[in-house]
Design an enzyme around this catalytic site. Structure first.
Site, PDB file in Angstrom:
ATOM      1  N   LEU A  44      -4.111   1.397  11.456  1.00 18.71           N
ATOM      2  CA  LEU A  44      -3.090   2.201  10.783  1.00 18.71           C
ATOM      3  C   LEU A  44      -3.615   2.630   9.418  1.00 18.71           C
ATOM      4  O   LEU A  44      -4.244   1.840   8.711  1.00 18.71           O
ATOM      5  CB  LEU A  44      -1.795   1.399  10.597  1.00 18.71           C
ATOM      6  CG  LEU A  44      -0.986   1.072  11.855  1.00 18.71           C
ATOM      7  CD1 LEU A  44       0.201   0.181  11.489  1.00 18.71           C
ATOM      8  CD2 LEU A  44      -0.496   2.335  12.547  1.00 18.71           C
ATOM      9  N   ASP A  45      -3.352   3.866   9.039  1.00 14.66           N
ATOM     10  CA  ASP A  45      -3.716   4.337   7.705  1.00 14.66           C
ATOM     11  C   ASP A  45      -2.968   3.519   6.649  1.00 14.66           C
ATOM     12  O   ASP A  45      -1.887   2.978   6.925  1.00 14.66           O
ATOM     13  CB  ASP A  45      -3.372   5.815   7.542  1.00 14.66           C
ATOM     14  CG  ASP A  45      -4.283   6.718   8.357  1.00 14.66           C
ATOM     15  OD1 ASP A  45      -5.354   6.241   8.776  1.00 14.66           O
ATOM     16  OD2 ASP A  45      -3.916   7.891   8.587  1.00 14.66           O
TER      17      ASP A  45
END
Length: 353
Positions: A44-45
């Protein structure tokens, strides 16, 4: 109790906060649990929140398997111009299919056009130019790129504002815990109160909730532990239907995860080899333990076996190591060896005699 935690194999679902990278979360979970075998499933960013599945112990070998499963997100996008609800639904319908995607400049993969499938794309709520949406998509889909493409096709322009992952395969948002919760549960476990920790620690079989399952006979378990595939004679029962090429889960009669692999026949017509394992987890009674099958390692380089045959014929099967039998049997004359080398293009290494 901490020693028992370090020996556990399974999953913990973390509710990732906004800010840290997925790899930073890995590090913190390692520190909390006191184990090095930790890895996340689906990066996930930093600004994205939600479900980040942490694989612990032997479960790290299932990262690639779980990563194949679809992901679900809830997000917010902003259109650059006014757009009606019907126009939003119409452009969403156009994207509920197989689409082409070019990964963003800042991505962990090469920038090549990819084909990804959007299974579901729905508008939850709209206010002015802001749209709250839900999307279920194939693994590896870039939602930020999806929002940009939706804005372009709509003719209004648009971009992603916020994003939260709500599921990775069978791992849902409702079983996720924060890092602070995990620390508290581990602290309680150290005091002998491990109920909360164990209630949120998921066994490796949880990854296969929605997969067809095969129960192997006890007589087949030891063979599997030594790297054998599953044949029809070792099948006790089947739970669920599968076709040739599907991924299946293989369990023992005690519900222990033996391994996972690809079905080589249909569940309705078992024939000879049933499962070609790529991951084996059961430990052999007299062996090295877990086995991870890598078919590519079994492939020989061109000329490799020819070289061995010539060497063995000229010097005996154990000439390379200098160990083994003294009697090697009849040997080929040196001139015959040279003819074989010239014919095959395989020569002895420099310095060999």
């Amino acid at each position: 109790m901490i020693e028992e935690i370090q020996k556990l194999n399974g999953f913990i679902v973390i509710d990732k906060p906004q800010g840290p990278t997925s790899h930073q979360v890995d590090y913190w979970v390692r520190q909390i649990l006191g184990t090095e075998k930790v890895g996340h499933i689906g990066t996930l960013d930093p600004n994205v929140t939600g479900v980040l599945v942490m694989a612990i112990g032997k479960a790290v070998r299932l990262i690639d398997v779980v990563h194949e499963k679809p992901k679900e997100y809830v997000g917010v996008m902003r259109f650059h111009s006014d757009i009606s609800e019907e126009e939003v639904r119409e452009v969403f319908r156009k994207f509920t299919t197989r689409i082409y995607q070019l990964p963003p400049v800042r991505s962990a993969v090469s920038r090549k056009v990819r084909i990804k499938t959007i299974y579901e794309l729905d508008m939850i709520e709209k206010k002015d130019k802001i749209v709250l949406f839900h999307v279920k998509c194939e693994s590896g889909t870039y939602i930020r790129t999806l929002c940009t493409d939706i804005g372009y096709v709509s003719g209004k322009g648009g971009q992603m504002v916020d994003l939260r992952r709500i599921s990775t395969g069978p791992f849902k948002e409702d079983i996720a815990i924060t890092l602070q919760d995990l620390q508290a549960y581990v602290d309680l476990a150290k005091e002998g109160k491990d109920e909360l920790f164990r209630s949120h620690f998921l066994d490796m079989t949880y990854a296969f909730i929605d997969y067809p399952k095969i129960v192997a006979k006890k007589s087949a378990v030891e063979n599997i532990a030594h790297g054998s595939d599953l044949y029809v004679g070792g099948v006790k029962l089947i739970d669920g239907n599968f076709q040739k090429g599907d991924r299946v889960c293989v369990l023992s009669e005690d519900n222990e995860l033996l391994g996972t692999g690809i079905a080589r026949c249909d569940s309705s017509n078992l024939f000879m080899k049933v499962v070609d394992f790529d991951h084996i987890f059961v430990e052999a009674k007299h062996g090295k333990g877990d086995v991870v099958r890598d078919r590519e390692k079994d492939v020989q380089r061109p000329g490799q076996q020819v070289h061995r045959n010539i060497r063995d014929a000229a010097h005996g099967p154990d000439s390379r190591t200098g160990r083994g039998r003294k009697e090697t049997g009849p040997q080929i004359a040196p001139n015959r060896v040279r003819k074989l080398q010239n014919k095959t293009g395989v020569h002895r290494r420099p310095g060999s005699h």
